[in-house]
Design a protein around this motif. Structure first.
Motif, PDB file in Angstrom:
ATOM      1  N   UNK A  18       0.832  -1.211   0.000  1.00  0.00           N
ATOM      2  CA  UNK A  18       0.000   0.000   0.000  1.00  0.00           C
ATOM      3  C   UNK A  18       0.861   1.253   0.000  1.00  0.00           C
ATOM      4  N   UNK A  19       1.937   1.243   0.772  1.00  0.00           N
ATOM      5  CA  UNK A  19       2.824   2.397   0.804  1.00  0.00           C
ATOM      6  C   UNK A  19       3.497   2.599  -0.558  1.00  0.00           C
ATOM      7  N   UNK A 132       6.487   7.843   3.989  1.00  0.00           N
ATOM      8  CA  UNK A 132       6.904   8.279   5.314  1.00  0.00           C
ATOM      9  C   UNK A 132       5.729   8.834   6.108  1.00  0.00           C
ATOM     10  N   UNK A 133       4.862   9.596   5.429  1.00  0.00           N
ATOM     11  CA  UNK A 133       3.700  10.222   6.069  1.00  0.00           C
ATOM     12  C   UNK A 133       2.441   9.877   5.263  1.00  0.00           C
ATOM     13  N   UNK A 134       1.990   8.623   5.352  1.00  0.00           N
ATOM     14  CA  UNK A 134       0.888   8.185   4.498  1.00  0.00           C
ATOM     15  C   UNK A 134      -0.452   8.859   4.791  1.00  0.00           C
ATOM     16  N   UNK A 163      -4.440  -1.420   1.036  1.00  0.00           N
ATOM     17  CA  UNK A 163      -4.493  -2.482   2.052  1.00  0.00           C
ATOM     18  C   UNK A 163      -3.814  -2.038   3.333  1.00  0.00           C
ATOM     19  N   UNK A 164      -4.524  -2.241   4.414  1.00  0.00           N
ATOM     20  CA  UNK A 164      -3.978  -1.920   5.724  1.00  0.00           C
ATOM     21  C   UNK A 164      -3.420  -3.197   6.352  1.00  0.00           C
ATOM     22  N   UNK A 170      -8.363   0.491   3.352  1.00  0.00           N
ATOM     23  CA  UNK A 170      -8.501   1.693   4.175  1.00  0.00           C
ATOM     24  C   UNK A 170      -9.842   2.322   3.845  1.00  0.00           C
ATOM     25  N   UNK A 171     -10.680   2.463   4.816  1.00  0.00           N
ATOM     26  CA  UNK A 171     -12.022   3.007   4.528  1.00  0.00           C
ATOM     27  C   UNK A 171     -12.197   4.374   5.104  1.00  0.00           C
TER      28      UNK A 171
END
Length: 171
Positions: A18-19, A132-134, A163-164, A170-171
């Motif tokens: 995800x990142x 780094x700061x999503x 995806x978390x 992520x909702x």
């Protein structure tokens, strides 16, 4: 370096895949914004001789950054080098060699998300900003997509499907 940052918990909430996808989206907006700067003609007179060529060169450099980010994303999502190479029109070994530095940098940044500057007092992130700061990246990219993607009336067009680490989007 054992000290934590305010972004560690936000980053830990997302999978590496995800990142990597966030970084790809972030870099893609850079290309889109740079390309948009070449569309208008009104300010051509303000650009020195060769200036538009310089802008186009910068666009190519940004596109190369997007390509490297896309490859990192594909590796994180489980694509094989043969699959990646196929879509790039090169062999698996050539693809692996070409993008090894980008993957090494990505992996290294997770081991050490930041380093100290020469004074030893300021933290310098090693991960791309979006990884780094999503949380901030999701807000900014969702807004960018809402404002720029014609026909997309989704205020979470970027963040909704990430995806978390708890296994869901992520909702």
């Amino acid at each position: 370096m054992e000290q934590t940052t305010p972004y560690d918990d936000d980053r830990a909430a997302y999978t590496r895949h995800a990142l990597a996808r966030l970084v790809l989206a972030d870099h893609a907006t850079d290309v889109a914004d740079a390309a948009a700067g070449l569309v208008g003609t009104r300010n051509d007179a303000d650009t020195g001789p060769g200036g538009r060529a310089g802008q186009a060169r910068q666009l190519v450099e940004l596109a190369e950054q997007v390509l490297a980010s896309a490859v990192v994303h594909e590796v994180e999502r489980g694509s094989s080098w043969a699959e990646i190479g196929h879509y790039l029109g090169i062999g698996a070994n050539e693809a692996r060699e070409r993008f090894a530095p980008a993957l090494k940098g990505w992996d290294t940044a997770f081991e050490e998300p930041y380093r100290l500057d020469t004074t030893g007092r300021k933290r310098i992130p090693q991960l791309p900003t979006a990884a780094y700061d999503p949380a901030s990246a999701c807000r900014r990219l969702d807004l960018w997509a809402f404002l720029h993607l014609t026909g997309v009336n989704d205020r979470n067009a970027v963040s909704a499907a990430l995806l978390t680490t708890d296994g869901g989007p992520d909702a």
